[in-house]
Scaffold this motif. Structure first.
Motif, short mmCIF file in Angstrom:
data_model
loop_
_atom_site.label_atom_id
_atom_site.label_comp_id
_atom_site.label_asym_id
_atom_site.label_seq_id
_atom_site.Cartn_x
_atom_site.Cartn_y
_atom_site.Cartn_z
N LEU A 41 0.82 -1.21 0.00
CA LEU A 41 0.00 0.00 0.00
C LEU A 41 0.86 1.26 0.00
O LEU A 41 0.57 2.23 -0.72
N GLU A 42 1.91 1.27 0.80
CA GLU A 42 2.77 2.46 0.89
C GLU A 42 3.45 2.77 -0.44
O GLU A 42 3.48 3.92 -0.88
N SER A 43 3.98 1.73 -1.09
CA SER A 43 4.64 1.94 -2.38
C SER A 43 3.65 2.40 -3.44
O SER A 43 3.99 3.21 -4.32
N GLN A 44 2.41 1.89 -3.37
CA GLN A 44 1.40 2.28 -4.34
C GLN A 44 1.10 3.77 -4.25
O GLN A 44 1.03 4.46 -5.26
N TRP A 45 0.92 4.28 -3.03
CA TRP A 45 0.65 5.71 -2.86
C TRP A 45 1.83 6.55 -3.34
O TRP A 45 1.65 7.60 -3.96
N SER A 46 3.04 6.09 -3.06
CA SER A 46 4.23 6.81 -3.51
C SER A 46 4.29 6.88 -5.04
O SER A 46 4.61 7.92 -5.63
N TRP A 47 3.94 5.75 -5.68
CA TRP A 47 3.92 5.72 -7.15
C TRP A 47 2.87 6.68 -7.69
O TRP A 47 3.12 7.42 -8.66
N LEU A 48 1.70 6.69 -7.09
CA LEU A 48 0.63 7.56 -7.56
C LEU A 48 1.03 9.03 -7.47
O LEU A 48 0.78 9.81 -8.39
N LYS A 49 1.63 9.41 -6.38
CA LYS A 49 2.08 10.80 -6.22
C LYS A 49 3.07 11.18 -7.31
O LYS A 49 2.99 12.27 -7.90
N LYS A 50 3.99 10.29 -7.60
CA LYS A 50 5.05 10.56 -8.56
C LYS A 50 4.51 10.66 -9.99
O LYS A 50 5.00 11.47 -10.79
N HIS A 51 3.52 9.87 -10.33
CA HIS A 51 3.07 9.77 -11.73
C HIS A 51 1.78 10.54 -12.03
O HIS A 51 1.33 10.52 -13.18
N LEU A 52 1.21 11.17 -11.04
CA LEU A 52 0.06 12.03 -11.29
C LEU A 52 0.55 13.40 -11.74
O LEU A 52 1.37 14.03 -11.05
N ALA A 53 0.09 13.86 -12.90
CA ALA A 53 0.53 15.15 -13.42
C ALA A 53 0.23 16.26 -12.41
O ALA A 53 -0.63 16.12 -11.54
N LYS A 54 0.94 17.36 -12.54
CA LYS A 54 0.82 18.47 -11.59
C LYS A 54 -0.63 18.89 -11.38
O LYS A 54 -1.07 19.13 -10.24
N ASP A 55 -1.37 18.99 -12.45
CA ASP A 55 -2.79 19.35 -12.36
C ASP A 55 -3.69 18.13 -12.59
O ASP A 55 -4.87 18.28 -12.91
N GLY A 56 -3.13 16.95 -12.41
CA GLY A 56 -3.88 15.73 -12.68
C GLY A 56 -4.87 15.37 -11.59
O GLY A 56 -4.86 15.95 -10.49
N THR A 57 -5.70 14.38 -11.90
CA THR A 57 -6.74 13.94 -10.97
C THR A 57 -6.69 12.43 -10.81
O THR A 57 -6.61 11.69 -11.79
N LEU A 58 -6.73 12.01 -9.56
CA LEU A 58 -6.73 10.60 -9.21
C LEU A 58 -8.12 10.20 -8.73
O LEU A 58 -8.71 10.89 -7.90
N PHE A 59 -8.65 9.11 -9.28
CA PHE A 59 -9.96 8.59 -8.88
C PHE A 59 -9.76 7.22 -8.23
O PHE A 59 -9.27 6.29 -8.87
N ILE A 60 -10.13 7.11 -6.97
CA ILE A 60 -10.00 5.85 -6.24
C ILE A 60 -11.37 5.44 -5.71
O ILE A 60 -11.97 6.16 -4.91
N ALA A 61 -11.85 4.28 -6.15
CA ALA A 61 -13.12 3.74 -5.67
C ALA A 61 -12.82 2.54 -4.78
O ALA A 61 -12.09 1.63 -5.18
N VAL A 62 -13.37 2.55 -3.57
CA VAL A 62 -13.18 1.43 -2.63
C VAL A 62 -14.46 1.20 -1.84
O VAL A 62 -15.28 2.12 -1.66
N PRO A 63 -14.65 -0.02 -1.33
CA PRO A 63 -15.79 -0.28 -0.44
C PRO A 63 -15.65 0.52 0.86
O PRO A 63 -14.54 0.89 1.27
#
Length: 278
Positions: free
Chosen positions: A155-177
């Protein structure tokens, strides 16, 4: 809040796992956590519907119909929070339906899917998926994870990857139960969205917000996934009573959504996340 909950794997192994509560994050962790080598074996089932395009039963036909409806909803969310057509990376792309839909709408698409079976089905839709996350310096205007974060091993590595690869003005969509929903409370240990051990983590709003902040990201909006209350309730009926009781499931799903109108605690939630400002 219970510190532990015993939950059975109803789909594949029949084994019982413990949900261990983390007070700081307000979330549960599945224990014992299968090894990274053993975990894929828990996905080896013809009934793991997100890795197939099956329509053998009434339940599967309903799932496929709802999946087509949710494509419209997901695309609407993209247009709402992403200002221009850009590059979308879908992590956990399944059989590629979402990316195929986006391609027709003019988006530039990439996808990741660990399941070889699902990737093979995606190629029949002219969608080529990678089996692991890109390790270059690419960034994306939108990154989507539709019911995927609960599956990732680290989980920790996944969040780190997301931060690094999301463009400066990009948007992340996460759907979870959402284990704080009414249907989760009603079904308890037989709530289908616990889905151990494939779901290694079980999130609350507080948990997602805190995990985002730890990575200099922030939740800017939360959207409901109302269909999930019915789908999860139907599976939960099967786990609790041994058969899919459609009327009872529909009623409990409707009650869950009705209660969530005030509380915001829908069965599943979509978190819209951006880089922190400043």
């Amino acid at each position: 809040m219970k510190k532990t909950l015993q939950v059975k794997d109803h789909s594949v192994s029949g084994e019982t796992f413990t949900l261990q509560y983390d007070e700081e994050l307000h979330m549960f962790f599945t224990k014992p956590k299968p090894s990274e080598v053993d975990l894929p074996s828990y996905y080896e089932s013809e009934d793991y519907i997100s890795h197939t395009d099956g329509a053998r039963s009434l339940f599967e036909r309903m799932y496929q119909t709802v999946k087509q409806i949710t494509l419209l909803r997901k695309h609407s969310l993209l247009k709402k929070y992403v200002s221009t057509l850009g590059t979308v990376l879908d992590i956990g792309a399944g059989t590629g339906d979402f990316l195929a839909y986006l391609f027709k709408k003019g988006w530039s698409i990439q996808g990741v899917e660990p399941s070889k079976q699902a990737r093979t089905l995606a190629t029949k839709k002219d969608i080529v998926l990678q089996n692991e996350l890109p390790q270059d310096q690419s960034t994306y205007d939108a990154i989507t994870m539709w019911h995927v974060l609960e599956h990732v091993y680290d989980l920790e590595s996944q969040w780190s990857w997301l931060k690094k690869h999301l463009a400066k003005d990009g948007t992340l969509f996460i759907a979870v139960p959402n284990f704080e929903s009414h249907d989760a409370t009603f079904y308890g240990a037989t709530w289908a969205a616990y889905d151990v051990p494939r779901h290694l983590y079980h999130f609350s709003k507080k948990a997602i917000k805190q995990l985002a902040l730890k990575n200099e990201l922030e939740v800017v909006a939360i959207e409901p996934m109302k269909f999930d209350a019915y789908y999860v309730s139907l599976l939960s009926e099967k786990y609790k009573y041994g058969r899919m009781r459609y009327v009872s499931a529909f009623y409990n799903g409707w009650i869950s959504n009705w209660k969530a109108r005030r509380s915001g605690a829908y069965s599943s939630l979509i978190y819209v996340i951006k880089h922190q400002k400043g």
